[in-house]
Design a protein around this motif. Structure first.
Motif, PDB file in Angstrom:
ATOM      1  N   LYS A 161      44.491  46.955  29.531  1.00 47.92           N
ATOM      2  CA  LYS A 161      44.400  47.453  30.900  1.00 47.92           C
ATOM      3  C   LYS A 161      45.063  48.826  30.964  1.00 47.92           C
ATOM      4  N   LYS A 219      47.555  39.205  33.643  1.00 47.93           N
ATOM      5  CA  LYS A 219      48.187  38.383  34.679  1.00 47.93           C
ATOM      6  C   LYS A 219      47.149  37.958  35.721  1.00 47.93           C
ATOM      7  N   GLU A 220      47.605  37.114  36.656  1.00 45.89           N
ATOM      8  CA  GLU A 220      46.702  36.604  37.692  1.00 45.89           C
ATOM      9  C   GLU A 220      46.058  37.732  38.490  1.00 45.89           C
ATOM     10  N   GLU A 221      46.861  38.766  38.805  1.00 47.17           N
ATOM     11  CA  GLU A 221      46.297  39.856  39.611  1.00 47.17           C
ATOM     12  C   GLU A 221      45.206  40.612  38.863  1.00 47.17           C
ATOM     13  N   ASP A 222      45.311  40.665  37.527  1.00 44.64           N
ATOM     14  CA  ASP A 222      44.265  41.311  36.730  1.00 44.64           C
ATOM     15  C   ASP A 222      42.976  40.504  36.810  1.00 44.64           C
ATOM     16  N   PHE A 224      42.067  38.547  39.188  1.00 43.54           N
ATOM     17  CA  PHE A 224      41.510  38.712  40.537  1.00 43.54           C
ATOM     18  C   PHE A 224      40.800  40.054  40.666  1.00 43.54           C
ATOM     19  N   GLU A 225      41.428  41.102  40.148  1.00 44.80           N
ATOM     20  CA  GLU A 225      40.853  42.452  40.258  1.00 44.80           C
ATOM     21  C   GLU A 225      39.522  42.545  39.529  1.00 44.80           C
ATOM     22  N   ARG A 228      36.497  40.518  41.090  1.00 40.24           N
ATOM     23  CA  ARG A 228      35.858  41.087  42.296  1.00 40.24           C
ATOM     24  C   ARG A 228      34.570  41.833  41.970  1.00 40.24           C
ATOM     25  N   THR A 235      36.676  33.407  35.223  1.00 41.96           N
ATOM     26  CA  THR A 235      37.686  34.114  34.429  1.00 41.96           C
ATOM     27  C   THR A 235      38.527  33.097  33.658  1.00 41.96           C
TER      28      THR A 235
END
Length: 265
Positions: A161, A219-222, A224-225, A228, A235
């Protein structure tokens, strides 16, 4: 005196069986250990985490992209084990000033099996090497039978990332994806393409997004991103070592892939 040719075509000459080995590649350190060569390993990288206790019993000589040349010189190695992808040409050239350097170049399962057999010859561990090759071939055959009649799925396998990067074609990871009946949407984009996640739908719109545990810890936010920007992709976090560590790790990898496929079901 014996002469060997490594996987990038370099020839090395050894006076006898090497007794002092420096390994610049984590998966190959694990292989050397599994061949019964722990006592001969004198230097490893900070990323050589299997088996874990080696970090406290062997000299750590830096990373895979940046090594401490003087520390390696002091170890007086008989041979240095490197890899075309993990280590730079500059590192290999610097190591050749110290000792013979054997460089692996692994894309396919067969490349890895060839390396194991060659280590068996170089380090006088033919029996152990043959046992591991047989074990891996059995696990591979068993997994291929398990995968028969399973529907292919389109995937994107992320390794980094900032910027987002994926595994592309001509890589060992891609070979492991193929064995799992995964169609890599980035296979034609080079080996490790930078990815604009906003364009994922038009670039292949995967069924699965695989987030590797290494080299970047997603991580979880990755998740989610990235999610989208797909229509429907699931995922999944995957063990990067199982997809990218060639050598004896493959004996465990195929059982892991079975469990992964069952999770996906």
């Amino acid at each position: 005196m014996k002469t060997y040719t490594d996987q990038i075509g370099n020839t090395i000459t050894l006076n006898g069986v090497p007794k002092r080995i420096v390994s610049l590649v984590p998966s190959q350190t694990e292989l050397l250990f599994d061949l019964g060569l722990e006592d001969s390993i004198v230097g490893i990288t900070k990323f050589c985490v299997h088996p874990y206790h080696l970090k406290s019993t062997k000299k750590v000589i830096g990373g895979t992209k940046k090594v401490h040349v003087e520390k390696i010189k002091l170890l007086q190695p008989d041979i240095i084990i490197a890899n075309k992808e993990e280590n730079t040409e500059e590192i290999v050239a610097a190591m050749q000033e110290i000792a013979p350097v054997w460089v692996s170049d692994i894309v396919t399962v067969q490349d890895s099996l060839d390396m194991i057999e060659e280590f068996g010859k170089i380090f006088s561990a033919r029996t152990q090497a043959r046992q591991w090759v047989d074990k891996i071939n059995y696990a591979l055959s068993d997994f291929q039978n398990f995968m028969k009649n399973r529907e292919p799925q389109k995937v994107a396998y992320f390794i980094w990332k900032n910027p987002y990067m994926a595994a592309g074609g001509d890589t060992f990871i891609n070979e492991m994806l193929k064995l799992n009946n995964f169609i890599n949407i980035y296979e034609e984009r080079g080996r490790y393409p930078e990815v604009i996640i906003q364009k994922m739908r038009i670039q292949g719109d995967p069924d699965l997004v695989l987030l590797s545990s290494e080299p970047y810890p997603f991580k979880e936010e990755d998740a989610f991103e990235i999610g989208r920007f797909t229509h429907h992709a699931k995922t999944v976090y995957v063990d990067g070592e199982m997809f990218s560590w060639y050598g004896t790790r493959m004996a465990k990898a195929f059982n892991y892939f079975k469990q992964l496929q069952q999770r996906l079901d």
